[in-house]
Design an enzyme around this catalytic site. Structure first.
Site, PDB file in Angstrom:
ATOM      1  N   HIS A 174       0.814  -1.212   0.000  1.00  0.00           N
ATOM      2  CA  HIS A 174       0.000   0.000   0.000  1.00  0.00           C
ATOM      3  C   HIS A 174       0.851   1.265   0.000  1.00  0.00           C
ATOM      4  CE1 HIS A 174      -2.640   3.189   1.473  1.00  0.00           C
ATOM      5  NE2 HIS A 174      -3.614   2.489   0.911  1.00  0.00           N
ATOM      6  N   LEU A 223      -2.982  -8.191   3.622  1.00  0.00           N
ATOM      7  CA  LEU A 223      -3.524  -9.308   4.403  1.00  0.00           C
ATOM      8  C   LEU A 223      -4.652 -10.032   3.676  1.00  0.00           C
ATOM      9  CD1 LEU A 223      -3.605  -8.093   8.111  1.00  0.00           C
ATOM     10  CD2 LEU A 223      -2.180  -9.866   7.083  1.00  0.00           C
ATOM     11  N   ALA A 224      -5.487  -9.293   2.949  1.00  0.00           N
ATOM     12  CA  ALA A 224      -6.652  -9.906   2.322  1.00  0.00           C
ATOM     13  C   ALA A 224      -7.116  -9.052   1.148  1.00  0.00           C
ATOM     14  CB  ALA A 224      -7.779 -10.042   3.345  1.00  0.00           C
ATOM     15  N   GLY A 244      -9.261  -6.576  -0.565  1.00  0.00           N
ATOM     16  CA  GLY A 244     -10.143  -5.450  -0.288  1.00  0.00           C
ATOM     17  C   GLY A 244     -10.254  -4.633  -1.557  1.00  0.00           C
ATOM     18  N   HIS A 288      -8.543  -2.192  -2.771  1.00  0.00           N
ATOM     19  CA  HIS A 288      -7.316  -1.953  -3.537  1.00  0.00           C
ATOM     20  C   HIS A 288      -6.968  -3.138  -4.429  1.00  0.00           C
ATOM     21  CE1 HIS A 288      -6.619   1.841  -1.700  1.00  0.00           C
ATOM     22  NE2 HIS A 288      -6.295   1.366  -0.508  1.00  0.00           N
TER      23      HIS A 288
END
Length: 123
Positions: A11, A72-73, A75, A77
């Site tokens: 990110h 982590l997962a 989403g 983005h």
């Protein structure tokens, strides 16, 4: 065989020290697979961007780029932003193969490593 590079895509943050962990992961991967180029790239706030990183690798002759989302997962983005960025790269560089892995946090080995760490925090 095509020259392959890995981009560890994160990110990004407003604080430069935030990238230290990603840089440590890049170094660790380089140590494990020294014949593969590994570079960090960021969605926002930090450089290089995914596009800048990929274009630099392409200019060096890499023909296959594997993007590993360091999230982590899945989403917004990963479901919306990243596919759009990859679409642009694929359109602008049709001679290059771009592959996308699942987010790092969804890999079972990572889930288990996080669980082991959390367990160690209580004892």
């Amino acid at each position: 065989m095509a020259e392959t590079a890995l981009i560890l895509f994160a990110h990004g943050a407003r604080f430069p020290e935030w990238a230290m962990t990603l840089n440590r992961v890049c170094q660790a991967v380089r140590g494990r697979v020294p014949d593969i180029r590994v570079e960090p790239a960021f969605l926002e706030f930090m450089s290089p961007s995914l596009q800048d990183c990929a274009e630099s690798l392409i200019a060096e002759g890499f023909e296959r780029i594997v993007v590993v989302p360091m999230f982590l997962a899945q989403g917004g983005h990963l479901k919306e932003d990243l596919p759009k960025l990859l679409d642009v790269l694929r359109r602008d560089h049709p001679q290059v193969t771009f592959s996308l892995t699942g987010p790092i946090g969804e890999a079972e080995s990572v889930v288990q490593a996080m669980a082991a760490h959390v367990e160690s925090c209580i004892g």
